[in-house]
Design an enzyme around this catalytic site. Structure first.
Site, short mmCIF file in Angstrom:
data_model
loop_
_atom_site.label_atom_id
_atom_site.label_comp_id
_atom_site.label_asym_id
_atom_site.label_seq_id
_atom_site.Cartn_x
_atom_site.Cartn_y
_atom_site.Cartn_z
N PRO A 102 -68.33 -48.13 72.38
CA PRO A 102 -67.06 -48.24 72.77
C PRO A 102 -65.87 -49.02 71.80
O PRO A 102 -64.85 -48.71 71.96
CB PRO A 102 -67.21 -49.28 74.03
N LEU A 103 -66.38 -49.22 70.64
CA LEU A 103 -65.59 -49.99 69.54
C LEU A 103 -65.57 -49.01 68.38
O LEU A 103 -65.18 -49.29 67.26
CB LEU A 103 -66.02 -51.09 69.33
N GLY A 104 -66.16 -47.75 68.64
CA GLY A 104 -66.02 -46.69 67.50
C GLY A 104 -67.00 -47.14 66.34
O GLY A 104 -66.55 -46.90 65.38
N ARG A 105 -67.99 -47.59 66.67
CA ARG A 105 -68.78 -48.16 65.71
C ARG A 105 -68.28 -49.04 64.67
O ARG A 105 -68.42 -49.11 63.45
CB ARG A 105 -69.38 -47.02 64.92
N TYR A 153 -85.17 -46.73 67.61
CA TYR A 153 -84.11 -47.67 67.03
C TYR A 153 -85.37 -48.65 65.97
O TYR A 153 -86.14 -49.27 66.60
CB TYR A 153 -83.29 -48.70 67.88
N PHE A 210 -64.94 -49.33 63.83
CA PHE A 210 -63.81 -48.79 63.31
C PHE A 210 -62.43 -49.52 64.24
O PHE A 210 -61.33 -49.84 63.69
CB PHE A 210 -63.58 -47.27 63.50
#
Length: 338
Positions: A211-214, A62, A216
């Site tokens: 967990p938030l779909g990146r 990262y 989305f």
């Protein structure tokens, strides 16, 4: 710093270690999701600890090391209250920013752990993940090297990322695996086929990333037009022009539940992930990332939101209708190997 325990705690593997039931994914501080304000990012880390977040997740790739360096100061200042997770195995090239390779060789692992310890400025890594499995390299061989690092005192517990159920079981035979990490959300549920049942059987904690779909599933990042030039989502299949509109339509029940409950869509999506712990009888510690203290507080609040059976049933069909793979390069997912 004295933490105010708001989050419930859960087990991290079978070694008696407990962490807040929601962790923090630090990746976005360094790259992939647009520019970062360092002051706000540090304030977010401090807020997380204040609210009971104890598992902080990074990786050597990262920001090409920057993420570990940035977290290092925070970790050292709060060492007794932080469970630090980092990863090895994804290789980058200085002259090709798009290149992603995988290296699980023993020499590379030993070099990588020393480099991570140096950047973090600590003596031992609490949870060290194999970021991706290198094709052709048995996971048992990799875990044998990691077990030696435990004996040397360089790492405390071993984690795996994006492995199959069979690979997790094989690894656990060599040395106890504390955690397995993979994408798991209302948009991504392929892990429920194999690796989640294996984790439940073995007592391995599941750490859902994205967990938030990146973004989305928050409803705030469903079109590439609003993303910065360096945002990785511009190159992900689910944001492609022929997929994004259809996927956005799938958010309707999420928004409906959020509005009825006075919650944000992100909180409903995270509450759904937390509910997986009961559904699958496995410890679950999602690691949403944010660079905003206010968003962090919203995310933490989701850990104690209980969705009704009716709400869960309303959300159930979403994943099966999503169009587009998680990654353009499927070598970086376990989906095709389950």
């Amino acid at each position: 710093m004295t933490t105010t325990q708001i989050l419930p705690v859960t087990a991290l593997g079978n070694a008696g270690v407990e962490v807040g039931a929601q962790g923090y994914g630090a990746m976005g501080i360094s790259e992939f999701y647009g520019p970062t304000d360092a002051t706000s990012a540090r304030a977010t880390l401090d807020k997380a600890l204040e609210l009971g977040v104890t598992l902080f997740d990074t990786a050597d790739m990262y920001g090409d090391g920057h993420n570990e360096t940035f977290l290092g100061e925070f970790v050292r200042a709060n060492r007794e209250n932080v469970v630090l997770a980092t990863k090895f195995g994804i290789v980058r090239k200085q002259d090709d920013p798009t290149y992603r390779g995988i290296d699980n060789s023993p020499g590379y692992i030993r070099q990588a752990v020393d480099a991570s310890l140096s950047r973090l400025g600590i003596d031992v890594i609490d949870l060290y993940y194999m970021h991706r499995k290198q094709p052709g390299v048995p996971v048992e061989d990799t875990v044998a090297v990691l077990a030696d690092l435990v004996r040397q005192g360089k790492i405390r517990q071993i984690g795996l990322s994006e492995v199959t159920g069979a690979e997790l079981r094989a690894a656990h035979e060599v040395y106890p695996i504390a955690a397995v990490q993979s994408e798991w959300s209302l948009f991504s549920r392929d892990v429920e086929n194999g690796v989640v049942p294996a984790a439940a059987e073995l007592g391995v904690t599941f750490v859902p990333y994205s967990p938030l779909g990146r973004g989305f599933l928050t409803g705030s990042a469903t079109a590439t037009a609003g993303l910065s030039d360096g945002d990785v989502r511009k190159h992900m299949p689910r944001w492609a022009d022929d997929n994004v509109a259809r996927n956005e339509e799938l958010l309707a029940p999420l928004h409906s539940i959020a509005q009825a409950r006075g919650l944000t869509p992100a909180q409903v999506a995270l509450a759904w992930v937390h509910a997986r712990a009961t559904v699958h009888n496995v410890p679950v510690v999602p690691i949403p990332g944010t660079r905003s203290p206010n968003r962090l507080a919203e995310n933490v609040a989701a850990a104690t939101i209980v969705l009704t059976a009716e709400e869960l049933a309303t959300l159930e069909p979403i994943a099966a209708q999503v169009t587009g793979n998680r990654y353009a390069d499927m070598n970086f997912t376990s989906a095709g190997r389950e």
